[in-house]
Design a protein around this motif. Sequence first.
Motif, PDB file in Angstrom:
ATOM      1  N   ASN A  73      29.381  29.958  16.121  1.00  0.00           N
ATOM      2  CA  ASN A  73      30.597  30.600  16.633  1.00  0.00           C
ATOM      3  C   ASN A  73      31.203  29.766  17.760  1.00  0.00           C
ATOM      4  OD1 ASN A  73      29.422  31.501  19.219  1.00  0.00           O
ATOM      5  ND2 ASN A  73      28.319  32.995  17.971  1.00  0.00           N
ATOM      6  N   GLY A  74      32.382  30.175  18.188  1.00  0.00           N
ATOM      7  CA  GLY A  74      33.100  29.409  19.203  1.00  0.00           C
ATOM      8  C   GLY A  74      32.441  29.477  20.569  1.00  0.00           C
ATOM      9  N   THR A  75      31.842  30.611  20.879  1.00  0.00           N
ATOM     10  CA  THR A  75      31.193  30.756  22.186  1.00  0.00           C
ATOM     11  C   THR A  75      30.005  29.802  22.305  1.00  0.00           C
ATOM     12  OG1 THR A  75      31.760  33.112  22.054  1.00  0.00           O
ATOM     13  CG2 THR A  75      30.259  32.453  23.798  1.00  0.00           C
ATOM     14  N   ALA A  76      29.193  29.732  21.252  1.00  0.00           N
ATOM     15  CA  ALA A  76      28.044  28.817  21.247  1.00  0.00           C
ATOM     16  C   ALA A  76      28.540  27.374  21.341  1.00  0.00           C
ATOM     17  CB  ALA A  76      27.220  29.010  19.977  1.00  0.00           C
ATOM     18  N   PRO A 160      40.505  23.959  30.184  1.00  0.00           N
ATOM     19  CA  PRO A 160      41.795  24.604  29.907  1.00  0.00           C
ATOM     20  C   PRO A 160      41.694  25.379  28.596  1.00  0.00           C
ATOM     21  CG  PRO A 160      41.881  22.301  29.244  1.00  0.00           C
ATOM     22  CD  PRO A 160      40.503  22.535  29.835  1.00  0.00           C
ATOM     23  N   MET A 161      42.435  26.487  28.499  1.00  0.00           N
ATOM     24  CA  MET A 161      42.449  27.266  27.266  1.00  0.00           C
ATOM     25  C   MET A 161      43.903  27.394  26.808  1.00  0.00           C
ATOM     26  SD  MET A 161      42.778  30.184  25.415  1.00  0.00           S
ATOM     27  CE  MET A 161      42.977  31.657  26.409  1.00  0.00           C
ATOM     28  N   HIS A 162      44.138  27.039  25.543  1.00  0.00           N
ATOM     29  CA  HIS A 162      45.505  27.055  25.005  1.00  0.00           C
ATOM     30  C   HIS A 162      45.831  28.467  24.514  1.00  0.00           C
ATOM     31  CE1 HIS A 162      45.309  22.707  25.278  1.00  0.00           C
ATOM     32  NE2 HIS A 162      44.221  22.703  24.520  1.00  0.00           N
ATOM     33  N   GLU A 186      38.130  21.175  26.206  1.00  0.00           N
ATOM     34  CA  GLU A 186      39.211  22.075  25.771  1.00  0.00           C
ATOM     35  C   GLU A 186      38.637  23.296  25.063  1.00  0.00           C
ATOM     36  OE1 GLU A 186      42.830  20.441  23.552  1.00  0.00           O
ATOM     37  OE2 GLU A 186      41.564  18.679  23.857  1.00  0.00           O
ATOM     38  N   ASP A 187      39.033  24.471  25.512  1.00  0.00           N
ATOM     39  CA  ASP A 187      38.779  25.683  24.744  1.00  0.00           C
ATOM     40  C   ASP A 187      39.992  25.856  23.821  1.00  0.00           C
ATOM     41  OD1 ASP A 187      38.408  28.145  23.631  1.00  0.00           O
ATOM     42  OD2 ASP A 187      37.816  29.147  25.483  1.00  0.00           O
ATOM     43  N   ALA A 188      39.863  25.244  22.636  1.00  0.00           N
ATOM     44  CA  ALA A 188      40.948  25.275  21.650  1.00  0.00           C
ATOM     45  C   ALA A 188      40.673  26.339  20.586  1.00  0.00           C
ATOM     46  CB  ALA A 188      41.113  23.892  21.023  1.00  0.00           C
ATOM     47  N   ALA A 189      39.901  27.363  20.998  1.00  0.00           N
ATOM     48  CA  ALA A 189      39.502  28.423  20.059  1.00  0.00           C
ATOM     49  C   ALA A 189      40.710  29.057  19.364  1.00  0.00           C
ATOM     50  CB  ALA A 189      38.703  29.492  20.789  1.00  0.00           C
ATOM     51  N   GLU A 190      41.831  29.134  20.091  1.00  0.00           N
ATOM     52  CA  GLU A 190      42.998  29.851  19.561  1.00  0.00           C
ATOM     53  C   GLU A 190      44.069  28.916  19.021  1.00  0.00           C
ATOM     54  OE1 GLU A 190      44.275  32.448  22.751  1.00  0.00           O
ATOM     55  OE2 GLU A 190      42.315  33.439  22.802  1.00  0.00           O
ATOM     56  N   SER A 191      43.845  27.603  19.131  1.00  0.00           N
ATOM     57  CA  SER A 191      44.980  26.696  18.936  1.00  0.00           C
ATOM     58  C   SER A 191      44.782  25.665  17.838  1.00  0.00           C
ATOM     59  CB  SER A 191      45.296  25.998  20.261  1.00  0.00           C
ATOM     60  OG  SER A 191      44.229  25.162  20.632  1.00  0.00           O
ATOM     61  N   PHE A 210      36.523  24.875  18.733  1.00  0.00           N
ATOM     62  CA  PHE A 210      37.340  25.797  17.947  1.00  0.00           C
ATOM     63  C   PHE A 210      36.499  27.016  17.585  1.00  0.00           C
ATOM     64  CE2 PHE A 210      39.194  21.604  16.847  1.00  0.00           C
ATOM     65  CZ  PHE A 210      40.499  21.841  17.267  1.00  0.00           C
ATOM     66  N   SER A 211      37.195  28.110  17.277  1.00  0.00           N
ATOM     67  CA  SER A 211      36.517  29.320  16.795  1.00  0.00           C
ATOM     68  C   SER A 211      37.062  29.698  15.426  1.00  0.00           C
ATOM     69  CB  SER A 211      36.750  30.480  17.766  1.00  0.00           C
ATOM     70  OG  SER A 211      36.442  31.714  17.124  1.00  0.00           O
ATOM     71  N   PHE A 212      36.175  30.191  14.577  1.00  0.00           N
ATOM     72  CA  PHE A 212      36.585  30.664  13.251  1.00  0.00           C
ATOM     73  C   PHE A 212      36.131  32.103  13.053  1.00  0.00           C
ATOM     74  CE2 PHE A 212      36.002  26.086  13.252  1.00  0.00           C
ATOM     75  CZ  PHE A 212      37.302  25.713  12.992  1.00  0.00           C
ATOM     76  N   ASN A 215      39.247  37.115  13.527  1.00  0.00           N
ATOM     77  CA  ASN A 215      40.617  37.377  13.980  1.00  0.00           C
ATOM     78  C   ASN A 215      41.416  36.105  14.227  1.00  0.00           C
ATOM     79  OD1 ASN A 215      39.278  36.494  16.262  1.00  0.00           O
ATOM     80  ND2 ASN A 215      40.197  37.997  17.627  1.00  0.00           N
ATOM     81  N   LYS A 216      40.808  34.945  14.013  1.00  0.00           N
ATOM     82  CA  LYS A 216      41.546  33.701  14.250  1.00  0.00           C
ATOM     83  C   LYS A 216      42.378  33.336  13.005  1.00  0.00           C
ATOM     84  CE  LYS A 216      39.907  32.787  18.454  1.00  0.00           C
ATOM     85  NZ  LYS A 216      38.935  33.796  18.893  1.00  0.00           N
ATOM     86  N   ILE A 217      43.196  32.302  13.099  1.00  0.00           N
ATOM     87  CA  ILE A 217      44.111  31.937  11.997  1.00  0.00           C
ATOM     88  C   ILE A 217      43.351  31.662  10.711  1.00  0.00           C
ATOM     89  CG2 ILE A 217      45.507  30.021  11.103  1.00  0.00           C
ATOM     90  CD1 ILE A 217      47.144  29.973  13.341  1.00  0.00           C
TER      91      ILE A 217
HETATM   92  C1  LIG Z   1      37.822  33.570  20.036  1.00  0.00           C
HETATM   93  C2  LIG Z   1      37.657  32.859  21.326  1.00  0.00           C
HETATM   94  C3  LIG Z   1      36.436  32.273  21.727  1.00  0.00           C
HETATM   95  C4  LIG Z   1      35.119  32.508  21.091  1.00  0.00           C
HETATM   96  O1  LIG Z   1      34.982  32.429  19.803  1.00  0.00           O
HETATM   97  P1  LIG Z   1      33.863  33.215  18.972  1.00  0.00           P
HETATM   98  O2  LIG Z   1      33.858  32.415  17.709  1.00  0.00           O
HETATM   99  O3  LIG Z   1      34.356  34.603  18.788  1.00  0.00           O
HETATM  100  O4  LIG Z   1      32.575  33.137  19.697  1.00  0.00           O
HETATM  101  C5  LIG Z   1      36.394  31.517  22.893  1.00  0.00           C
HETATM  102  N1  LIG Z   1      37.463  31.380  23.662  1.00  0.00           N
HETATM  103  C6  LIG Z   1      38.643  31.949  23.345  1.00  0.00           C
HETATM  104  C7  LIG Z   1      39.792  31.743  24.259  1.00  0.00           C
HETATM  105  C8  LIG Z   1      38.773  32.713  22.187  1.00  0.00           C
HETATM  106  O5  LIG Z   1      39.949  33.288  21.912  1.00  0.00           O
END
Ligand SMILES: *Cc1c(COP(=O)(O)O)cnc(C)c1O
Length: 381
Positions: A73-76, A160-162, A186-191, A210-212, A215-217
């Motif tokens: 996941n994105g957090t890990a 930074p988070m986009h 970069e926290d590009a989880a949303e971008s 990145f996160s998948f 709820n992401k794209i």
């Molecule tokens: C979704 C998200 C994460 C984490 O992603 P997970 O895959 O849910 O762990 C991290 N940072 C931001 C800004 C997010 O929106």
Amino acid sequence: MKNSGLFIEFVRDAFNTKEFIPLHEPRFTGNEKKYVLETIDSTFVSSVGAFVDQFEEMIKTVSDTKKGVALVNGTAALQVALRLAGVNKGDEVITQALTFVATANAINYNQASPVFLDVDLDTMGLSPSSVEAFLDEHAELREDGCYNKKTGNRISACVPMHTFGFPVHMDELLKVCSKWNVPIVEDAAESIGSKYKNKPTGSFGKLSVFSFNGNKIVTAGGGGAIVTNDIQLGDFAKYLTTTAKKPHKFEYFHDEVGYNYRMPNLNASLICAQLEQLDDFIAKKRALANRYDEFFKEEAINFRTELPDTYANYWLMCVQLNNLEERNQFLEETNGKGIMTRPIWKLMYKLPMYSHCFRDDQKNAEFLEDRIVNIPSSVIN
Ligand SMILES: *Cc1c(COP(=O)(O)O)cnc(C)c1O
């Protein structure tokens, strides 16, 4: 908003349904079933398999980087990226308070403290001038990096988070962070798919994530990735997240406390099918954003759009209302009518576990916190 009835009518028409309309719904109209069934038939459902390899190639291409690592996941991904950027116990890590809690948690998992600096009003992401002001006042360069001369702690990364897929002012941020020798993660989880001056978000950091999530794209069910241009660091990310096992014909030998953070092949098969459609999804979301933009212009409401020199994926679209009262009324009326809308996150220092952390004045973050509301943003035809 004076008349949320008109908005409700507009959304019902755009999504063409009388049912509940969620904020963001996944969409499986490509090769999802085919690839998932292929994976089941192959029996390679777990963390080794062809789709994991394929995904790691695809995410490299999408982010224009040299190495991609598939994670659970994105957090890990963010936790490990920070460790690899050099974040150690007791360090300080610069980030924004206006973010999803995972950003701060990932810093905390590394036993470091977030330093919450303000965002820009135009990007809703970390403000380079806030970072510069903080570093000018607090930082001192030593041989082994940047230190906070007031606390004595090392300042070992900047995250930074986009926000919602709108890129932060990267040139200015890179400039101040390189001056102070603070690596960017970069926290590009949303971008995913967003661009800053024609370069994808995720390509700027020493490492990026990145996160998948669902709820992401594009989604893997659950999943994440680290990308980097430093191949050695990328290889180490793979190694560390695969229990730090030394390759061998049959022996189990591990030389570090690694993690089991691998993305299963079953999830990789889903995300491969999704990534094939990323450009199409973004095009459709941008078309919806255009319709929203026209609608809200008529209503004299500030629908947030991309800045010049950037290309936004419009992951979650949002409006900026005039004040907290108007925001609350809009949330009540829309949710009451089966149209899902949500306020932007509570600022991180308002959560009990981060209330003691350093923060600057947060003028912009507090302004946006009271006004920004996400509206239905799913891909539609
Ligand atoms: C979704 C998200 C994460 C984490 O992603 P997970 O895959 O849910 O762990 C991290 N940072 C931001 C800004 C997010 O929106």
